[in-house]
Design a protein around this motif. Sequence first.
Motif, short mmCIF file in Angstrom:
data_model
loop_
_atom_site.label_atom_id
_atom_site.label_comp_id
_atom_site.label_asym_id
_atom_site.label_seq_id
_atom_site.Cartn_x
_atom_site.Cartn_y
_atom_site.Cartn_z
N UNK B 19 6.01 -58.82 -19.66
CA UNK B 19 6.19 -59.45 -18.34
C UNK B 19 7.45 -60.28 -18.28
N UNK B 22 13.19 -58.89 -17.67
CA UNK B 22 13.68 -58.97 -16.29
C UNK B 22 13.83 -57.60 -15.61
N UNK B 23 13.71 -56.52 -16.40
CA UNK B 23 13.85 -55.19 -15.81
C UNK B 23 12.55 -54.41 -15.78
N UNK B 24 11.45 -55.07 -15.99
CA UNK B 24 10.17 -54.37 -16.02
C UNK B 24 9.91 -53.68 -14.69
N UNK B 26 7.82 -51.87 -11.51
CA UNK B 26 6.65 -52.26 -10.72
C UNK B 26 5.37 -51.64 -11.28
N UNK B 29 4.08 -53.53 -14.25
CA UNK B 29 3.49 -54.81 -13.84
C UNK B 29 2.07 -54.58 -13.34
N UNK B 30 1.92 -53.55 -12.50
CA UNK B 30 0.59 -53.31 -11.94
C UNK B 30 -0.40 -52.89 -13.02
N UNK B 33 -1.45 -56.00 -14.84
CA UNK B 33 -2.36 -56.81 -14.03
C UNK B 33 -3.73 -56.16 -13.96
#
Lengths: 169, 337
Positions: B19, B22-24, B26, B29-30, B33
């Motif tokens: 996380x 800085x280039x992760x 979308x 990320x989902x 989560x």
Amino acid sequence: MSGELLAAFRAQEPRLLQFLRLRLGSEAEAQDVAQHLFLRLWERRDALREDNLSALLFVTARNMATDALRRRKVFREAPDAMDQVAQIFDPRPLPDAALNARQDLQLVLKIVDELPDKCRTAFVSFKFEGLEYAEIAARMALSESMVRKYVLKAVSHCARRFEELEAWE
Amino acid sequence: MTHALDGVALRAARYALRLQDPDIEADEIRDILAWSEASPDHEAELAAASRFLQVCDAAADQPHLRAQALKRARHVRLWRTAPRAAIAAGLLLLLAGGITLTLQQPGRRWWESAAPVRARYASGVNEQREVVLPDGSAVLLSGRSVVSISFTRSTRDVELAAGEALFTVRHDPERPFRVAAGGGFTTAVGTAFDVHRWADNTTVTVLHGVVRVSTAGLRRSATSLLGASSQVSYSTLGEIGRPQAVDVQTALAWRTGTLNFSSAPLAVIVSELNRYSTRPILIGSPEIAPLLVTGTVNTDAIEDWLRGVAQVKGLHITTGGDRIVLGRRQAGGGAAS
């Protein structure tokens, strides 16, 4: 487009907030950035494409969180510079949404100290010196995967210790 | 190590590190989560790992703490960053520049007559006005701002009666340049700084050089020295806040027609925007006045931005006629009319 943007934002809001909470460390800042992120996309709503709104929300959140953290860093580094120019300077620690006090910082160093030698070296080189796994592997004459394992072990162990000890401070 | 580390903790550690990239993407990320949402255990471990990494970052930002950490790790060489050297060099340049300016001043000095020179300068709505003062200093006025001056042989007194102005002060050690605003004074010798009056507060931002900010209010008197790229605010009661480091470009973005607000109450934002908006903006329901908003406004697109705020905060906005009114959302949605 404004209707779709608002709908997408509301739908993703809980996850966006969770991501921002994890990234920034405070509820207030997460809310702040989430709302700012909406406004920024709102300004460009006519140029947005409907099919990737959800991804765009997360990418924008990611970038804004990175910016917020960079500003925090400048904020923290500046006191040393200001000492040169202004002789009177408030010695109290700077306000920081994620951290309460110097105690937290000292606590982290104490906990990192508890790690076994190689694990500590790998983690400190990664987090405090900013080296890549490959560089650390070369320095320590280890494989990259070993360095990665050391770093993960360090984070998971220290995260738990930090939680335990923070409660007692 | 005393704890047995299970898969969840290690996975949480991996995700927390991801996380921070800085280039992760979308999608990643989902996915992370989603894993976090799968159980309270996952959520707690991820939160703990993220928090720990944050505190590490904060510690790494403090040179002495970073040095302490690096010292304890083997195979690591300590290296120092150079901000102190850079600032010292910058300061020398500033002083050198100031001295040269004074030496080059030609002719008779006008202020040798006894009578004070007075003048008043005011700007219109959304107007930026640059004026040159009798001593060669420059003042850049923002929208609906008022500055008056009273210069004598020994003083350069200025008052910011309203709004915001950026002062670029001609170096003259014998005549301090002093700006009175909202119950306090900002005194400079040769420097560039911005003074901004809003609500009961005044905010001083320094671009170059050093200023002294002092107050003599009802509650208390105080004084603070302020250096380059820093900012301090004081209230009409005399309290001076803690100096803070700022990015000067962001703080002075009004010069290029953008205003930055960071957790500012709506009431304050509206009164600021009224210095730039062709149509007056009003708050119709007092309960929305303290709502905090963070955002960047283009002074050419104030109305549109306010529509966005109304959307995200669930407010009602009316834009017909000769004014813009923000109000509480009525039952059934916050649509614009």
